[in-house]
Every structure is written in C-alpha cells, then in structure tokens.
Design a protein around this motif. Structure first.
Motif, mmCIF file in Angstrom:
data_model
loop_
_atom_site.group_PDB
_atom_site.id
_atom_site.type_symbol
_atom_site.label_atom_id
_atom_site.label_comp_id
_atom_site.label_asym_id
_atom_site.label_seq_id
_atom_site.Cartn_x
_atom_site.Cartn_y
_atom_site.Cartn_z
ATOM 1 N N TRP A 46 0.822 -1.214 0.000
ATOM 2 C CA TRP A 46 0.000 0.000 0.000
ATOM 3 C C TRP A 46 0.854 1.262 0.000
ATOM 4 C CZ3 TRP A 46 -4.319 -0.899 -1.909
ATOM 5 C CH2 TRP A 46 -5.136 -1.976 -1.528
ATOM 6 N N ILE A 47 2.011 1.221 0.684
ATOM 7 C CA ILE A 47 2.899 2.390 0.679
ATOM 8 C C ILE A 47 3.419 2.646 -0.731
ATOM 9 C CG2 ILE A 47 5.164 3.223 1.425
ATOM 10 C CD1 ILE A 47 4.623 1.999 4.148
ATOM 11 N N LEU A 48 3.825 1.587 -1.426
ATOM 12 C CA LEU A 48 4.328 1.743 -2.792
ATOM 13 C C LEU A 48 3.235 2.271 -3.724
ATOM 14 C CD1 LEU A 48 6.511 -1.489 -3.146
ATOM 15 C CD2 LEU A 48 7.317 0.872 -3.001
ATOM 16 N N ARG A 49 1.997 1.914 -3.421
ATOM 17 C CA ARG A 49 0.879 2.374 -4.255
ATOM 18 C C ARG A 49 0.302 3.692 -3.745
ATOM 19 N NH1 ARG A 49 -3.067 -2.664 -5.098
ATOM 20 N NH2 ARG A 49 -4.057 -1.166 -6.517
ATOM 21 N N LYS A 50 0.947 4.231 -2.680
ATOM 22 C CA LYS A 50 0.552 5.527 -2.112
ATOM 23 C C LYS A 50 -0.903 5.522 -1.665
ATOM 24 C CE LYS A 50 4.003 8.018 -4.812
ATOM 25 N NZ LYS A 50 4.263 9.122 -5.784
ATOM 26 N N ARG A 51 -1.303 4.457 -0.989
ATOM 27 C CA ARG A 51 -2.653 4.353 -0.433
ATOM 28 C C ARG A 51 -2.577 4.351 1.095
ATOM 29 N NH1 ARG A 51 -6.153 2.099 -4.295
ATOM 30 N NH2 ARG A 51 -5.421 2.755 -6.348
ATOM 31 N N TRP A 52 -3.555 4.969 1.708
ATOM 32 C CA TRP A 52 -3.554 5.080 3.172
ATOM 33 C C TRP A 52 -3.923 3.763 3.870
ATOM 34 C CZ3 TRP A 52 -7.900 3.903 5.927
ATOM 35 C CH2 TRP A 52 -9.107 3.864 5.219
ATOM 36 N N PHE A 53 -4.367 2.759 3.106
ATOM 37 C CA PHE A 53 -4.790 1.495 3.704
ATOM 38 C C PHE A 53 -3.673 0.819 4.511
ATOM 39 C CE2 PHE A 53 -7.582 1.637 -0.160
ATOM 40 C CZ PHE A 53 -8.767 1.833 0.521
ATOM 41 N N PHE A 54 -2.412 1.218 4.231
ATOM 42 C CA PHE A 54 -1.300 0.588 4.951
ATOM 43 C C PHE A 54 -1.428 0.788 6.463
ATOM 44 C CE2 PHE A 54 0.302 4.899 4.838
ATOM 45 C CZ PHE A 54 1.039 5.007 6.019
ATOM 46 N N ILE A 55 -2.153 1.850 6.857
ATOM 47 C CA ILE A 55 -2.307 2.141 8.286
ATOM 48 C C ILE A 55 -3.031 0.993 8.999
ATOM 49 C CG2 ILE A 55 -3.395 3.691 9.966
ATOM 50 C CD1 ILE A 55 -2.953 5.957 7.959
ATOM 51 N N LEU A 56 -4.000 0.361 8.327
ATOM 52 C CA LEU A 56 -4.767 -0.727 8.942
ATOM 53 C C LEU A 56 -3.851 -1.894 9.325
ATOM 54 C CD1 LEU A 56 -7.899 -0.743 6.597
ATOM 55 C CD2 LEU A 56 -7.683 0.294 8.860
ATOM 56 N N SER A 57 -3.026 -2.308 8.368
ATOM 57 C CA SER A 57 -2.116 -3.411 8.649
ATOM 58 C C SER A 57 -1.045 -3.002 9.654
ATOM 59 C CB SER A 57 -1.449 -3.895 7.359
ATOM 60 O OG SER A 57 -2.394 -4.548 6.541
ATOM 61 N N LEU A 58 -0.614 -1.754 9.586
ATOM 62 C CA LEU A 58 0.416 -1.269 10.507
ATOM 63 C C LEU A 58 -0.102 -1.257 11.945
ATOM 64 C CD1 LEU A 58 3.334 -0.263 10.300
ATOM 65 C CD2 LEU A 58 2.438 2.067 10.244
ATOM 66 N N VAL A 59 -1.354 -0.856 12.122
ATOM 67 C CA VAL A 59 -1.957 -0.856 13.457
ATOM 68 C C VAL A 59 -2.059 -2.287 13.984
ATOM 69 C CG1 VAL A 59 -4.106 -0.432 14.731
ATOM 70 C CG2 VAL A 59 -3.193 1.313 13.200
ATOM 71 N N GLY A 60 -2.467 -3.218 13.101
ATOM 72 C CA GLY A 60 -2.548 -4.617 13.506
ATOM 73 C C GLY A 60 -1.205 -5.146 13.974
ATOM 74 N N LEU A 61 -0.139 -4.812 13.246
ATOM 75 C CA LEU A 61 1.203 -5.246 13.628
ATOM 76 C C LEU A 61 1.636 -4.602 14.943
ATOM 77 C CD1 LEU A 61 2.945 -5.095 10.138
ATOM 78 C CD2 LEU A 61 2.522 -7.150 11.483
ATOM 79 N N ALA A 62 1.268 -3.341 15.127
ATOM 80 C CA ALA A 62 1.642 -2.629 16.358
ATOM 81 C C ALA A 62 1.009 -3.281 17.580
ATOM 82 C CB ALA A 62 1.227 -1.166 16.268
ATOM 83 N N PHE A 63 -0.249 -3.701 17.456
ATOM 84 C CA PHE A 63 -0.935 -4.331 18.582
ATOM 85 C C PHE A 63 -0.309 -5.684 18.938
ATOM 86 C CE2 PHE A 63 -4.634 -1.453 17.977
ATOM 87 C CZ PHE A 63 -4.790 -1.086 19.303
ATOM 88 N N THR A 64 0.318 -6.336 17.976
ATOM 89 C CA THR A 64 0.909 -7.659 18.244
ATOM 90 C C THR A 64 2.431 -7.583 18.301
ATOM 91 O OG1 THR A 64 0.965 -8.220 15.880
ATOM 92 C CG2 THR A 64 -1.020 -8.832 17.118
ATOM 93 N N TYR A 65 2.971 -6.404 18.591
ATOM 94 C CA TYR A 65 4.425 -6.244 18.611
ATOM 95 C C TYR A 65 5.128 -7.205 19.575
ATOM 96 C CZ TYR A 65 9.045 -4.251 19.232
ATOM 97 O OH TYR A 65 10.400 -4.089 19.315
ATOM 98 N N PRO A 66 4.600 -7.452 20.790
ATOM 99 C CA PRO A 66 5.285 -8.400 21.682
ATOM 100 C C PRO A 66 5.458 -9.782 21.058
ATOM 101 C CG PRO A 66 3.656 -7.151 22.899
ATOM 102 C CD PRO A 66 3.445 -6.831 21.450
ATOM 103 N N GLN A 67 4.454 -10.219 20.270
ATOM 104 C CA GLN A 67 4.577 -11.511 19.592
ATOM 105 C C GLN A 67 5.530 -11.413 18.401
ATOM 106 O OE1 GLN A 67 1.476 -10.404 20.725
ATOM 107 N NE2 GLN A 67 1.709 -11.830 22.425
ATOM 108 N N LEU A 68 5.452 -10.284 17.695
ATOM 109 C CA LEU A 68 6.285 -10.121 16.497
ATOM 110 C C LEU A 68 7.772 -10.148 16.844
ATOM 111 C CD1 LEU A 68 6.338 -9.599 13.434
ATOM 112 C CD2 LEU A 68 6.334 -7.150 13.933
#
Length: 337
Positions: free
Chosen positions: A26-48
């Motif tokens: 989504w970043i390469l395509r310049k779309r804001w949708f990347f925020i959704l996946s980024l938030v999901g990753l942020a919430f699971t950072y301890p597991q990541l």
C-alpha cells in the motif's frame, strides 16, 4: 483460560508476514490502507519481536563463553525405524560429539540395557552425570523413555517436575521435566529440561494436514479431531506452564532452561517463560529460526532460555534431519562468577 486463542498463535507468523506485505504494497501504491495493517502489527508487537531475530541488532560480545548447552528432541534416536536405526542414532550422536556441549538437554530420550544403551554411550563421551524423568518403562524396567539431562560437571541435586495431570495414551501420569543443580565456576546453576504436553497427532491427522497444505480439503468433520487434540494440549500446557514458572520464580539459583515446548513464540507457555528468562535465539539467532522438521513448516518450538544476568554469545540450529526436531546450541557467559 481460553485455549482457542492458541490457534491464532499457530497462524500468527503467516498473518504477520501477510500484513507486512500489505504495508509495503500500500505504501508503494501511495494508499492510506497501509495504516490498517500497521496498526494490527503494532498491537501484536510483543509476539512479532519474539518471532524474528535480527543479527544487525545484536550487541557484539568478544568474551570467551563459559558454557555451551544443547537442547535436542531425539525422537527416541529413531528407535522405530528399525532398518535405519543404527545410522540415525550414530548421526545424532556424531552431532552431539561435534557440538561438544557441556550440558545436554534431551527430550524423547530412549535407552535400554542391551543394544541401545544410550546412557552408557553418552557416559563414554564424557557425560558422566545425568538426571532423568522416566515416562515409560518396559521389560522389567530394562527399557526407558523420557526426558534426560546430561552433564560433564557433577550434579549436586536433581529431581523431576512438570507433572502431567491428564493420562498419556499409555494411561500414565508422568513428569515431563527434570532439573539438576550444578556448580560451575564457583556458582550453582539450576538447569531445567522440559518436554511440554504433546498433541499426539495420529497418521489420520497428518493426512488431513497434508490435504490442507495441498489445497484439497475434505469434510470439516475430518478436522474436528485435530482441533480437539490441540485444545486438550493447550489446556494441559497452561497447567504445566503455571507449575514451571512458579518453579523458576522460587529457584534459589540462576536458571538455564532447555526444552521442547510443542508451542510457538506466540503461545502462552513461551510468553510466560520469556518474561522471566531470556530467549537465546532472540539474543543471538537469525531469521525465523524454525526448529520443527515436520509436516508443518516454519515452527520454532524448541528453546534455550537463560537467566537475565547471563549473556548469550552464540546461538545455532544444526540441520540434522534424523529427528523431527533440529538440535539447538547456545554459548553462555556466566556474568556473576
């Protein structure tokens, strides 16, 4: 308390990498949708952060380690593959000889007093001291299966732990762990070897998993036994984890723990232990570090944990294919000599 979350833990690596892909896409395509996946990753950072080890983030350590430990689920030294047993067993023993650990944690250990006297053989390699938790015996106790800890240093004290509260397929309520107190460099260290609850998949379960991998799933009812077995194992490991973490918390000595958890870094078992001890793979490993050599790829379920005051200088997975687990080794500096 709610075992179905464990199923998401199994799928977490794939879910996480899919979200990373979407963030970049989504970043390469310049779309804001990347925020959704980024938030999901942020919430699971301890597991990541427990899934991947990045070598460029490791602190360099030039000091000589005091100790090498190895953890290895040897799958009974390939006992039941009779035609190739001698070759498999020799290959595993050669791996141990080459790695030359001071302390050896073995799960699914087998020994008898006749042809496959592995206790005697390891003694000939310099492991004159051992402690074991026997799970099954046969033929008037001349054959034994279980968990074992071998040492080149004298053992001061040892005992079993992590008792199974539901019967095994053999109807036994055995212990799945053993500890030994060993004096090294003028300090006593408590070494723990565990094999947390197995799932006990049968051939029909592995066939069903293979169908899923090959994208040819059959009736849903075929997979329900798999989910039930997973649920039973998650509940049992939860009980075992509570006992294990309490034992670690109350130890009078610093801990080094090795074992087969039968569970991923996203699991309750791993996260609870990792709060108390350091994961040597995260400290000095690289990549995903999968340790399971079976039908389900990319699973890291074998671990070496160390007391937080110790320093891991080296971690390695050895690609010996004779078991369904890869052996792992860690070199450790005992900081408070």
């Amino acid at each position: 308390l709610f075992w179905p979350f464990g199923l998401f833990g199994l799928a977490y690596p794939a879910i996480a990498f899919l979200n990373i892909f979407f963030v970049l896409s989504w970043i390469l395509r310049k779309r804001w949708f990347f925020i959704l996946s980024l938030v999901g990753l942020a919430f699971t950072y301890p597991q990541l952060k427990s899934q991947i080890s990045f070598p460029f983030l490791h602190q360099p350590t030039a000091a000589t380690p005091d100790l090498r430990v190895m953890s290895y689920n040897v799958r009974n030294f390939d006992l039941y593959n009779w035609s190739k047993n001698n070759a498999s067993r020799k290959s595993m023993m050669d791996t141990i000889v080459k790695a030359n650990p001071d302390i050896l944690f073995l799960q699914e250990f087998y020994s008898d007093q006749d042809k496959f006297n592995n206790i005697k053989y390891l003694d000939s390699l310099g492991y004159h001291y051992h402690a074991k938790a026997i799970e099954i015996t046969r033929r008037n106790e001349t054959m034994m299966w279980g968990v074992a800890l071998f040492s080149k240093y004298p053992i001061i004290n040892s005992d079993e732990l992590v008792r199974q509260t539901t019967p095994s397929p053999f109807g036994k309520f055995y212990n799945r762990g053993v500890y030994a107190d060993i004096k090294i460099n003028n300090q006593i260290i408590r070494f723990i070897c565990v094999h947390l609850q197995s799932i006990y998949f049968g051939s029909e379960d592995y066939n069903a998993i293979e169908e899923i991998k090959e994208d040819r799933p059959s009736k849903l009812s075929k997979y329900l036994p798999i989910v039930k077995k997973l649920g039973k194992a998650y509940r049992q490991r939860g009980i075992q984890t509570a006992e294990l973490t309490s034992f670690i918390d109350n130890s009078p000595y610093p801990i080094i723990l090795g074992g087969d958890f039968n569970d991923t870094p996203s699991s309750f078992a791993y996260q609870q232990v990792n709060e108390l001890l350091d994961d040597s793979f995260i400290k000095k490993g690289k990549g995903i570090g999968s340790t399971y050599n079976g039908i389900i790829p990319f699973l890291r379920i074998d671990y070496i944990f160390t007391d937080k005051k110790f320093t891991c200088t080296h971690y390695q997975k050895i690609k010996n294919l004779n078991s369904d687990h890869f052996p792992i080794i860690a070199d450790i500096i005992l900081n408070n000599k």
